[in-house]
Scaffold this active site. Structure first.
Site, PDB file in Angstrom:
ATOM      1  N   LYS A  82     -34.245  -0.837   7.913  1.00 27.09           N
ATOM      2  CA  LYS A  82     -34.028  -0.828   9.244  1.00 27.09           C
ATOM      3  C   LYS A  82     -32.906   0.162   9.489  1.00 27.09           C
ATOM      4  CE  LYS A  82     -32.004  -4.192  12.802  1.00 27.09           C
ATOM      5  NZ  LYS A  82     -31.940  -5.443  12.992  1.00 27.09           N
ATOM      6  N   SER A 160     -34.177  -7.268  17.236  1.00 28.28           N
ATOM      7  CA  SER A 160     -33.408  -5.857  16.913  1.00 28.28           C
ATOM      8  C   SER A 160     -34.234  -5.536  15.813  1.00 28.28           C
ATOM      9  CB  SER A 160     -31.962  -6.127  16.677  1.00 28.28           C
ATOM     10  OG  SER A 160     -31.628  -6.573  15.501  1.00 28.28           O
ATOM     11  N   SER A 184     -33.296 -12.057  14.656  1.00 20.80           N
ATOM     12  CA  SER A 184     -33.598 -10.796  14.732  1.00 20.80           C
ATOM     13  C   SER A 184     -34.612 -10.622  13.424  1.00 20.80           C
ATOM     14  CB  SER A 184     -32.686  -9.677  14.887  1.00 20.80           C
ATOM     15  OG  SER A 184     -32.222  -9.765  16.102  1.00 20.80           O
TER      16      SER A 184
END
Length: 469
Positions: A82, A160, A184
């Site tokens: 990420k 997210s 998330s």
């Protein structure tokens, strides 16, 4: 085995082929790079691919394995990180325009751990700007635009960690690293039909990761199966003196092997009756079927109820205040206006209006909640419920007005730092995935893995994947 057959192979199976030299890390990496270059833009899945880094790491892994130095089940296995995790010399944008050119000169602790076990980084996964810390109304709140769901590209991937979910679901990498402050990891896993582990707070170092909420941020894997998540978690868990919130050495580390389940204890399962006010009809049917499976294969499944209280309100206050602190320079400089989402442009100023008394009251509510959950876990080892009450939502949906529902389990799980694991449990009539969530007391990450593994050994939903070409 033809290379094209490995796109949706579980990490654990791929590792066996790499260890036995049936396929090389270079071949595997080239396959996933080619696939990511071709399909990644279609889903807005990546913030950036890093092919040179990936091939260098793959060649190094191949040399070591040929020489008999096999580091373990992640050696030579590609992944995506990420884009809020620092990687030395590579842009780490946090998904937000004000940080589009941000580059760090060090690696995040999670990246260090994955380098140590020989994993291969394909690139940085796209994400919602600032991990949604300022709030957002639309899935398009990202430098890369809305992450599209591989099961239906008119739908979102959620949360997210939106790019991480898309990457695993589309078979662009065997696993990806996500983060969760409130939903998330669990939500993208559910929406995308993959497995996602939110570890106990403090078991994975956040050194080098963007801070959103200091007392609630957690880092964990998304992968094809619960076992895959366990193997990644074992590689990234542990105490880190650079992150004072990490658990002590004796409580932070995690080891895993399937043989551990032979010694596993019988689990007392609590089926949550009040995790959601209602489930969409398309979600209710597969979740009901999953409940029947659990009642058949676990000797003790009883109904359970979450404690009631202003826990969502307390969680919202804590996230708002800690986010305002983390992004104070962005807010005070006015650069927050550069964010893509209209809510994100103003929410920081609203967050700054909470008082110290508001924050302390929220912390008191959290302490009361933690005591109540300790009492609940005296009766149950694992709590189970639908991961989300709805399936993947349309890309253009206004999330503030049209996707607003009570989420007591999300609030409670994250306020208390509880481990959770979402796995696929079926599909709606529109062929969108549905997730089942397992939650345990803080520190008992193995319990959620054991429960999810037991479920996956008796179902095959984790073996389904979208037709992506």
């Amino acid at each position: 085995m033809p290379v094209e057959d490995i796109s949706f192979l579980p990490l654990s199976e791929l590792a066996k082929r790499i260890e036995s030299k049936k396929i090389s890390p270079v071949e595997v990496t080239q396959h996933f790079l080619d696939r990511s270059e071709k399909l990644g833009p279609h889903f807005n899945a990546y913030a950036q691919l890093t092919p040179e880094t990936a091939m260098d790491q793959a060649r190094a892994a191949e040399k070591e394995i040929r020489r008999g130095h096999y580091r373990g089940p992640l050696h030579g296995v590609p992944y995506a990180a990420k884009d809020l995790l620092a990687v030395k010399g590579i842009p780490t944008t946090w998904g937000a325009k004000p940080y589009a050119n941000q580059v760090f000169d060090y690696d995040a602790a999670v990246i260090e751990h994955l380098n140590r076990v020989g994993a291969v980084m394909l690139g940085k996964a796209s994400m919602i700007e600032l991990a949604g810390g300022m709030g957002y109304r639309f899935a398009s709140a990202s430098l890369q635009g809305a992450a599209k769901n591989p099961w239906n590209t008119a739908c979102w991937t959620c949360g997210s960690s939106s790019g991480s979910g898309a990457i695993v679901a589309a078979g662009l990498a065997p696993f990806a690293i996500g983060t969760e402050t409130w939903g998330s990891i669990i939500c993208p896993a559910a929406f995308c039909g993959v497995s996602g582990l939110r570890p106990t707070y403090g078991r994975v170092s956040r050194y080098g990761a963007m801070a959103l909420s200091y007392s609630m941020d957690k880092i964990g894997p998304l992968a094809r199966t619960a076992e895959d998540c366990a193997r990644v978690f074992a590689a990234i868990a542990g105490h880190d003196f650079r992150d004072r919130s990490t658990l002590p050495i004796d409580k932070g580390a995690f080891t895993y092997s399937p043989s551990m389940e032979l010694k596993a204890r019988p689990l007392k399962i609590g089926w949550l009756t009040n995790a959601w006010k209602k489930l969409d009809p398309g979600v209710e049917k597969p979740v009901g079927a999953a409940q029947k499976v659990l009642r058949k294969y676990f000797s003790s499944v009883k109904n359970a109820a979450l404690p009631e209280g202003p826990f969502e309100d307390a969680g919202n206050v804590i996230v708002a205040v800690e986010c305002a602190s983390a992004f104070r320079p962005l807010i005070r400089s006015g650069k927050v206006s550069e964010l893509a989402d209209p809510l994100g442009q103003i929410a920081g100023y609203v967050n700054e209006q909470f008082s110290g008394a508001d924050y302390l009251n929220a912390l008191r509510v959290r302490e009361i909640l933690q005591k109540k959950m300790t009492e609940l876990f005296d009766s149950f080892d694992v709590l189970v419920a639908a991961a989300q009450p709805v399936a993947a939502t349309p890309l253009e949906m206004n999330l503030e007005t049209d996707l607003s529902f009570a989420d007591p389990l999300g609030a409670i799980g994250n306020l208390c730092g509880l481990p959770a694991l979402s796995v696929p449990c079926g599909f709606t009539e529109k062929n969108l995935p549905v997730g089942l969530q397992f939650v345990a007391r803080a520190g008992d990450d193995f319990a959620v893995i054991q429960a999810a593994r037991t479920y996956q050994q008796r179902t095959d939903w984790h073996g389904k994947h979208p037709k992506v070409t």
